[in-house]
Design an enzyme around this catalytic site. Sequence first.
Site, mmCIF file in Angstrom:
data_model
loop_
_atom_site.group_PDB
_atom_site.id
_atom_site.type_symbol
_atom_site.label_atom_id
_atom_site.label_comp_id
_atom_site.label_asym_id
_atom_site.label_seq_id
_atom_site.Cartn_x
_atom_site.Cartn_y
_atom_site.Cartn_z
ATOM 1 N N PRO A 258 0.787 -1.249 0.000
ATOM 2 C CA PRO A 258 0.000 0.000 0.000
ATOM 3 C C PRO A 258 0.813 1.291 0.000
ATOM 4 C CG PRO A 258 0.042 -0.922 2.199
ATOM 5 C CD PRO A 258 0.760 -1.908 1.324
ATOM 6 N N CYS A 259 1.441 1.588 -1.136
ATOM 7 C CA CYS A 259 2.192 2.838 -1.242
ATOM 8 C C CYS A 259 1.276 4.052 -1.192
ATOM 9 C CB CYS A 259 3.030 2.852 -2.519
ATOM 10 S SG CYS A 259 2.127 2.441 -4.026
ATOM 11 N N HIS A 260 -0.036 3.847 -1.412
ATOM 12 C CA HIS A 260 -0.979 4.967 -1.338
ATOM 13 C C HIS A 260 -1.152 5.458 0.091
ATOM 14 C CE1 HIS A 260 -3.310 1.265 -0.792
ATOM 15 N NE2 HIS A 260 -4.175 1.976 -0.092
#
Length: 290
Positions: A258-260
């Site tokens: 989850p780079c978001h």
Amino acid sequence: MNIAATLKTDITPEGDDYSTVRRVIEMITEDYREQPGLDDIAGRLGQSPTQLQKTFTRWAGLSPKAFLQAVTLDHAKRLLRQEELPLLETSFEVGLSGPGRLHDLFVTHEAMSPGEWKARGAGLTIRYGLHPSPFGGALVMITDRGLAGLAFTDEPDGMDAFEDMASRWPNAHYVEDVEATAAYAERIFDPKRWDPKAPLRVVLIGSDFQVRVWEALLRIPMGCAVTYSSIAEKLGQPTASRAVGAAVGRNPISFVVPCHRALGKSGALTGYHWGLTRKRAMLGWESGKA
């Protein structure tokens, strides 16, 4: 390559839901200081307020107004300003609160060896397929070890995403196989299929530093966020915020890794490789599921 995949479970947003939701998010983002109301947004889209409310709520799990509250910059800054131990700093700790639980997608992972990464995919067969998702077209890429890539596109054929991903491992052998990748798409985007007893296996293909950053991202719980500087500190390299940001931007398995959920130092949502609107959409979607 096309998006007409057949899935056992229908994860396709109804009608033009994603297109509508994306336009709503863009309007809210651009005009959030004016706090546009539902009637105003619906009028600009040529839809009835009631229908727009139902469409957005069905897609995100919360109303446009609640969505705005969940993903605006002020919300991100509030997370940074928690008293005592900030949520952004403690989320790494609570992220491993359950046995074997890396985050809410229940992911287990392994990393390819440095030699395999340096070979830029040589000797590796990557199967790929384009599938519908809550965030537009999703390009799923798998190896015999597990999920290796997940990218997003607004193009019907998805070639922009494919070329982007293929450039990362230019020596790999690519085979379009929508049937093989469909099972991954179903599991990734259907929360009912997130099962700790059968974790989704992913394989991380990157440098040693990149893999360490991506592993840190996996520890961020759903509904939380961290700063690049916080990740750098957790890695024992407090001055490496810029390098961490670069590694986050090169994350090949978006959403699952989850780079978001990574923010700038000020709490700003900053950029996202697949579009800032899509990043806001993911954060809001997760807010509705958390």
